[in-house]
Design a protein around this motif. Structure first.
Motif, PDB file in Angstrom:
ATOM      1  N   UNK A   1      11.814 -48.185  11.496  1.00 26.03           N
ATOM      2  CA  UNK A   1      10.884 -47.147  12.229  1.00 26.03           C
ATOM      3  C   UNK A   1      11.674 -47.475  13.672  1.00 26.03           C
ATOM      4  N   UNK A   2      11.221 -46.451  14.609  1.00 24.21           N
ATOM      5  CA  UNK A   2      11.700 -46.515  15.834  1.00 24.21           C
ATOM      6  C   UNK A   2      10.660 -46.787  16.720  1.00 24.21           C
ATOM      7  N   UNK A   3      11.176 -47.186  18.155  1.00 21.99           N
ATOM      8  CA  UNK A   3      10.036 -47.458  19.039  1.00 21.99           C
ATOM      9  C   UNK A   3      10.697 -47.481  20.576  1.00 21.99           C
ATOM     10  N   UNK A   4       9.923 -47.687  21.470  1.00 19.30           N
ATOM     11  CA  UNK A   4      10.333 -47.987  22.928  1.00 19.30           C
ATOM     12  C   UNK A   4       9.835 -49.154  23.465  1.00 19.30           C
ATOM     13  N   UNK A   5      10.782 -49.779  24.025  1.00 17.46           N
ATOM     14  CA  UNK A   5      10.512 -51.257  24.793  1.00 17.46           C
ATOM     15  C   UNK A   5       9.457 -51.087  25.978  1.00 17.46           C
ATOM     16  N   UNK A   6       8.477 -51.798  25.783  1.00 23.58           N
ATOM     17  CA  UNK A   6       7.218 -51.892  26.892  1.00 23.58           C
ATOM     18  C   UNK A   6       7.497 -52.979  27.818  1.00 23.58           C
ATOM     19  N   UNK A   7       8.144 -54.213  27.294  1.00 24.28           N
ATOM     20  CA  UNK A   7       8.383 -55.286  28.194  1.00 24.28           C
ATOM     21  C   UNK A   7       9.638 -56.165  27.772  1.00 24.28           C
ATOM     22  N   UNK A  18       6.511 -50.326  21.740  1.00 26.83           N
ATOM     23  CA  UNK A  18       5.252 -49.588  21.249  1.00 26.83           C
ATOM     24  C   UNK A  18       6.126 -48.563  20.028  1.00 26.83           C
ATOM     25  N   UNK A  19       5.661 -48.674  19.041  1.00 34.88           N
ATOM     26  CA  UNK A  19       6.472 -47.739  17.848  1.00 34.88           C
ATOM     27  C   UNK A  19       5.928 -46.446  17.990  1.00 34.88           C
ATOM     28  N   UNK A  20       6.703 -45.444  17.436  1.00 31.90           N
ATOM     29  CA  UNK A  20       6.401 -43.991  17.460  1.00 31.90           C
ATOM     30  C   UNK A  20       5.011 -43.712  17.014  1.00 31.90           C
ATOM     31  N   UNK A  25       3.911 -53.969  19.360  1.00 31.62           N
ATOM     32  CA  UNK A  25       4.630 -54.972  18.670  1.00 31.62           C
ATOM     33  C   UNK A  25       5.316 -55.874  19.672  1.00 31.62           C
ATOM     34  N   UNK A  26       4.653 -57.208  19.468  1.00 30.29           N
ATOM     35  CA  UNK A  26       5.523 -58.273  20.201  1.00 30.29           C
ATOM     36  C   UNK A  26       6.994 -58.754  19.472  1.00 30.29           C
ATOM     37  N   UNK A  27       7.683 -59.070  20.160  1.00 24.19           N
ATOM     38  CA  UNK A  27       9.236 -59.521  19.410  1.00 24.19           C
ATOM     39  C   UNK A  27       9.889 -60.734  20.121  1.00 24.19           C
ATOM     40  N   UNK A  28      10.171 -61.435  19.309  1.00 18.42           N
ATOM     41  CA  UNK A  28      10.887 -62.839  19.687  1.00 18.42           C
ATOM     42  C   UNK A  28      12.338 -62.635  19.790  1.00 18.42           C
ATOM     43  N   UNK A  29      13.148 -63.296  20.534  1.00 19.90           N
ATOM     44  CA  UNK A  29      14.498 -63.301  21.072  1.00 19.90           C
ATOM     45  C   UNK A  29      15.225 -63.307  19.760  1.00 19.90           C
ATOM     46  N   UNK A  40      15.856 -52.432  28.604  1.00 17.93           N
ATOM     47  CA  UNK A  40      15.230 -51.772  29.542  1.00 17.93           C
ATOM     48  C   UNK A  40      13.927 -51.110  29.323  1.00 17.93           C
ATOM     49  N   UNK A  41      12.888 -51.299  30.199  1.00 19.67           N
ATOM     50  CA  UNK A  41      11.635 -50.711  29.621  1.00 19.67           C
ATOM     51  C   UNK A  41      11.943 -49.089  29.713  1.00 19.67           C
ATOM     52  N   UNK A  42      11.068 -48.753  28.382  1.00 20.16           N
ATOM     53  CA  UNK A  42      11.459 -47.234  27.945  1.00 20.16           C
ATOM     54  C   UNK A  42      12.530 -46.873  27.163  1.00 20.16           C
ATOM     55  N   UNK A  43      13.419 -48.000  27.004  1.00 21.38           N
ATOM     56  CA  UNK A  43      14.802 -47.876  26.137  1.00 21.38           C
ATOM     57  C   UNK A  43      14.203 -47.608  24.481  1.00 21.38           C
ATOM     58  N   UNK A  44      14.921 -46.663  24.105  1.00 19.28           N
ATOM     59  CA  UNK A  44      14.550 -46.419  22.271  1.00 19.28           C
ATOM     60  C   UNK A  44      15.320 -47.516  21.751  1.00 19.28           C
ATOM     61  N   UNK A  45      14.784 -48.262  20.636  1.00 19.86           N
ATOM     62  CA  UNK A  45      15.120 -48.993  19.453  1.00 19.86           C
ATOM     63  C   UNK A  45      14.747 -48.785  18.180  1.00 19.86           C
ATOM     64  N   UNK A  46      15.720 -49.111  17.278  1.00 20.62           N
ATOM     65  CA  UNK A  46      15.416 -49.466  15.951  1.00 20.62           C
ATOM     66  C   UNK A  46      14.732 -50.557  15.678  1.00 20.62           C
TER      67      UNK A  46
END
Length: 61
Positions: A1-7, A18-20, A25-29, A40-46
């Protein structure tokens, strides 16, 4: 899935996204791909998940 970095916390390398579909979702290192040094906040990720847990994050290209 795809999402956008919130923090993203540079010191812990953990954060949230935040997924599309609108699911937060929280993510660990440990979920970050090795080549990721900063997000970056707002960066698109898989995003790959195992239920509600994020298992892998890769940069959107």
């Amino acid at each position: 899935m795809q999402g956008t970095v919130a923090t993203f916390d540079q010191s812990t390398r953990a954060g949230s996204l935040l997924t599309d579909e609108g699911m937060p979702l929280e993510f660990p290192a440990e979920s970050l791909a090795e080549h990721i040094r900063h997000l970056r906040i707002g960066q698109r990720v898989f995003v790959e998940t195992d239920g509600d847990a994020v298992t892998s994050i890769k940069i959107w290209q």
